[in-house]
Design a protein around this motif. Structure first.
Motif, PDB file in Angstrom:
ATOM      1  N   LYS A 132      48.674  39.773  41.400  1.00  0.00           N
ATOM      2  CA  LYS A 132      49.456  38.802  42.351  1.00  0.00           C
ATOM      3  C   LYS A 132      48.670  37.471  42.124  1.00  0.00           C
ATOM      4  N   LEU A 133      49.382  36.669  41.437  1.00  0.00           N
ATOM      5  CA  LEU A 133      48.772  35.321  41.015  1.00  0.00           C
ATOM      6  C   LEU A 133      48.623  34.459  42.110  1.00  0.00           C
ATOM      7  N   LEU A 134      47.583  34.114  42.695  1.00  0.00           N
ATOM      8  CA  LEU A 134      47.474  33.173  44.093  1.00  0.00           C
ATOM      9  C   LEU A 134      47.512  31.541  43.492  1.00  0.00           C
ATOM     10  N   ASN A 135      46.650  31.382  42.533  1.00  0.00           N
ATOM     11  CA  ASN A 135      46.810  30.054  41.824  1.00  0.00           C
ATOM     12  C   ASN A 135      46.476  29.860  40.330  1.00  0.00           C
ATOM     13  N   ALA A 136      46.753  28.721  39.887  1.00  0.00           N
ATOM     14  CA  ALA A 136      46.441  28.650  38.424  1.00  0.00           C
ATOM     15  C   ALA A 136      46.252  27.126  38.243  1.00  0.00           C
ATOM     16  N   ALA A 137      45.051  26.671  37.803  1.00  0.00           N
ATOM     17  CA  ALA A 137      44.874  25.266  37.545  1.00  0.00           C
ATOM     18  C   ALA A 137      43.831  25.185  36.265  1.00  0.00           C
ATOM     19  N   SER A 138      44.181  23.776  35.862  1.00  0.00           N
ATOM     20  CA  SER A 138      43.177  23.499  34.423  1.00  0.00           C
ATOM     21  C   SER A 138      42.355  22.224  34.758  1.00  0.00           C
ATOM     22  N   ARG A 139      41.309  22.167  34.081  1.00  0.00           N
ATOM     23  CA  ARG A 139      40.537  21.002  34.296  1.00  0.00           C
ATOM     24  C   ARG A 139      39.904  20.739  32.697  1.00  0.00           C
ATOM     25  N   GLU A 140      39.358  19.494  32.403  1.00  0.00           N
ATOM     26  CA  GLU A 140      38.830  19.161  31.216  1.00  0.00           C
ATOM     27  C   GLU A 140      37.309  18.638  31.658  1.00  0.00           C
ATOM     28  N   ASP A 141      36.094  18.919  30.787  1.00  0.00           N
ATOM     29  CA  ASP A 141      35.073  18.531  31.165  1.00  0.00           C
ATOM     30  C   ASP A 141      34.870  17.242  30.350  1.00  0.00           C
ATOM     31  N   THR A 142      33.603  16.701  30.267  1.00  0.00           N
ATOM     32  CA  THR A 142      33.411  15.424  29.660  1.00  0.00           C
ATOM     33  C   THR A 142      33.593  15.374  28.211  1.00  0.00           C
ATOM     34  N   SER A 143      33.524  16.498  27.403  1.00  0.00           N
ATOM     35  CA  SER A 143      33.719  16.670  25.855  1.00  0.00           C
ATOM     36  C   SER A 143      34.986  16.964  25.818  1.00  0.00           C
ATOM     37  N   ASP A 144      35.997  16.806  26.614  1.00  0.00           N
ATOM     38  CA  ASP A 144      37.384  17.040  26.477  1.00  0.00           C
ATOM     39  C   ASP A 144      37.881  18.550  26.128  1.00  0.00           C
ATOM     40  N   LYS A 145      37.015  19.395  26.652  1.00  0.00           N
ATOM     41  CA  LYS A 145      37.211  20.895  26.553  1.00  0.00           C
ATOM     42  C   LYS A 145      37.938  21.259  27.950  1.00  0.00           C
ATOM     43  N   THR A 146      39.044  21.994  27.591  1.00  0.00           N
ATOM     44  CA  THR A 146      40.021  22.302  28.671  1.00  0.00           C
ATOM     45  C   THR A 146      39.750  23.671  29.136  1.00  0.00           C
ATOM     46  N   TYR A 147      39.699  23.956  30.442  1.00  0.00           N
ATOM     47  CA  TYR A 147      39.447  25.297  31.132  1.00  0.00           C
ATOM     48  C   TYR A 147      40.657  25.910  31.957  1.00  0.00           C
ATOM     49  N   TYR A 148      41.130  27.085  31.779  1.00  0.00           N
ATOM     50  CA  TYR A 148      42.108  27.450  32.649  1.00  0.00           C
ATOM     51  C   TYR A 148      41.483  28.364  33.866  1.00  0.00           C
ATOM     52  N   ALA A 149      41.858  28.218  35.019  1.00  0.00           N
ATOM     53  CA  ALA A 149      41.349  28.927  35.897  1.00  0.00           C
ATOM     54  C   ALA A 149      42.339  29.450  36.786  1.00  0.00           C
ATOM     55  N   TYR A 150      42.380  31.083  36.950  1.00  0.00           N
ATOM     56  CA  TYR A 150      43.233  32.033  37.770  1.00  0.00           C
ATOM     57  C   TYR A 150      42.696  32.559  38.887  1.00  0.00           C
ATOM     58  N   ASP A 151      43.187  32.489  40.052  1.00  0.00           N
ATOM     59  CA  ASP A 151      42.741  33.209  41.118  1.00  0.00           C
ATOM     60  C   ASP A 151      43.898  34.333  41.375  1.00  0.00           C
ATOM     61  N   PHE A 152      43.488  35.492  41.572  1.00  0.00           N
ATOM     62  CA  PHE A 152      44.537  36.467  41.473  1.00  0.00           C
ATOM     63  C   PHE A 152      44.149  37.570  42.446  1.00  0.00           C
ATOM     64  N   GLU A 153      44.918  38.478  42.993  1.00  0.00           N
ATOM     65  CA  GLU A 153      44.564  39.942  43.560  1.00  0.00           C
ATOM     66  C   GLU A 153      45.164  41.109  42.671  1.00  0.00           C
ATOM     67  N   PHE A 154      44.300  41.842  42.349  1.00  0.00           N
ATOM     68  CA  PHE A 154      44.618  43.155  41.679  1.00  0.00           C
ATOM     69  C   PHE A 154      44.085  44.036  42.262  1.00  0.00           C
ATOM     70  N   GLY A 155      44.789  45.155  42.793  1.00  0.00           N
ATOM     71  CA  GLY A 155      44.510  46.351  43.583  1.00  0.00           C
ATOM     72  C   GLY A 155      43.852  45.707  44.738  1.00  0.00           C
ATOM     73  N   ALA A 156      42.531  46.394  44.983  1.00  0.00           N
ATOM     74  CA  ALA A 156      41.766  45.864  46.100  1.00  0.00           C
ATOM     75  C   ALA A 156      40.720  45.102  46.065  1.00  0.00           C
ATOM     76  N   ALA A 157      41.011  44.239  44.614  1.00  0.00           N
ATOM     77  CA  ALA A 157      39.876  43.192  44.313  1.00  0.00           C
ATOM     78  C   ALA A 157      40.715  41.954  44.374  1.00  0.00           C
ATOM     79  N   ARG A 158      39.763  40.870  44.466  1.00  0.00           N
ATOM     80  CA  ARG A 158      40.253  39.346  44.250  1.00  0.00           C
ATOM     81  C   ARG A 158      39.389  38.748  43.231  1.00  0.00           C
ATOM     82  N   VAL A 159      40.099  38.208  42.247  1.00  0.00           N
ATOM     83  CA  VAL A 159      39.428  37.563  41.158  1.00  0.00           C
ATOM     84  C   VAL A 159      39.473  36.103  40.807  1.00  0.00           C
TER      85      VAL A 159
END
Length: 185
Positions: free
Chosen positions: A106-133
């Motif tokens: 169950k995807l709760l949130n998806a976001a992207s960010r860039e650092d100072t060297s213009d490198k892009t990062y994707y972040a996903y917050d989700f629930e999977f079974g009894a865990a949150r990741v």
């Protein structure tokens, strides 16, 4: 306890100071029994087991919270003749979710960010079974670097501030020295 920055080959992450470095299993060799050999004889032609993408693991003493760093070839996620150089080549953060979030989660949130060297990062917050990741992905030199922060749903509230810091501190690529930063500016 103050937070600790851990550095590996082409990556770094800041973890809560109370976390310990955990073991990562290295690939083992399997020796097969040979039919033309006496008992307890093993074939010298060793077969390698599948290598684990896990390169580092940190966690709480009670093992209820875990931060792990993994590296995979980008071409294992998307076949291409060219080397993948940035996570945006998988599509935008929502399009790429199917590559990083397991089916049934169950995807709760998806976001992207860039650092100072213009490198892009994707972040996903989700629930999977009894865990949150909280999973953060980036690409460097044809490899996908992932930092996964995992806790049970019950332990999430306690772990969340440290996990968010780990996710936002996660960096891939060679770090520039202060003189290189001046020259680039």
């Amino acid at each position: 306890m103050p937070s600790v920055r851990y550095k590996g080959t082409n990556w770094s992450v800041i973890c809560p100071g109370s976390y310990e470095r955990k073991s990562t299993e290295k690939p083992r060799r399997i020796y097969e029994q040979r039919a033309d050999c006496e008992p307890n004889c093993r074939d010298l032609q060793a077969k390698r087991t599948e290598e684990t993408p896990l390169v580092a693991r940190f966690g709480s003493a009670d093992e209820s919270q875990d931060i792990s760093v993994s590296v995979r070839g980008a071409n294992t996620l998307k076949l291409t003749f060219l080397q993948i150089k940035d996570v945006t080549e998988f599509g935008d953060v929502d399009e790429a979710a199917s590559l990083f979030v397991p089916p049934g989660a169950k995807l709760l949130n998806a976001a992207s960010r860039e650092d100072t060297s213009d490198k892009t990062y994707y972040a996903y917050d989700f629930e999977f079974g009894a865990a949150r990741v909280l999973l953060t992905a980036a690409v460097e030199a044809g490899n996908v670097y992932l930092v996964g922060c995992t806790a049970s749903k019950e332990a999430w509230t306690e772990a969340e501030p440290g996990f968010k810091r780990a996710s936002s501190s996660f960096r891939v690529g060679a770090e520039a020295t202060p003189s290189e930063k001046k020259i680039a500016a």
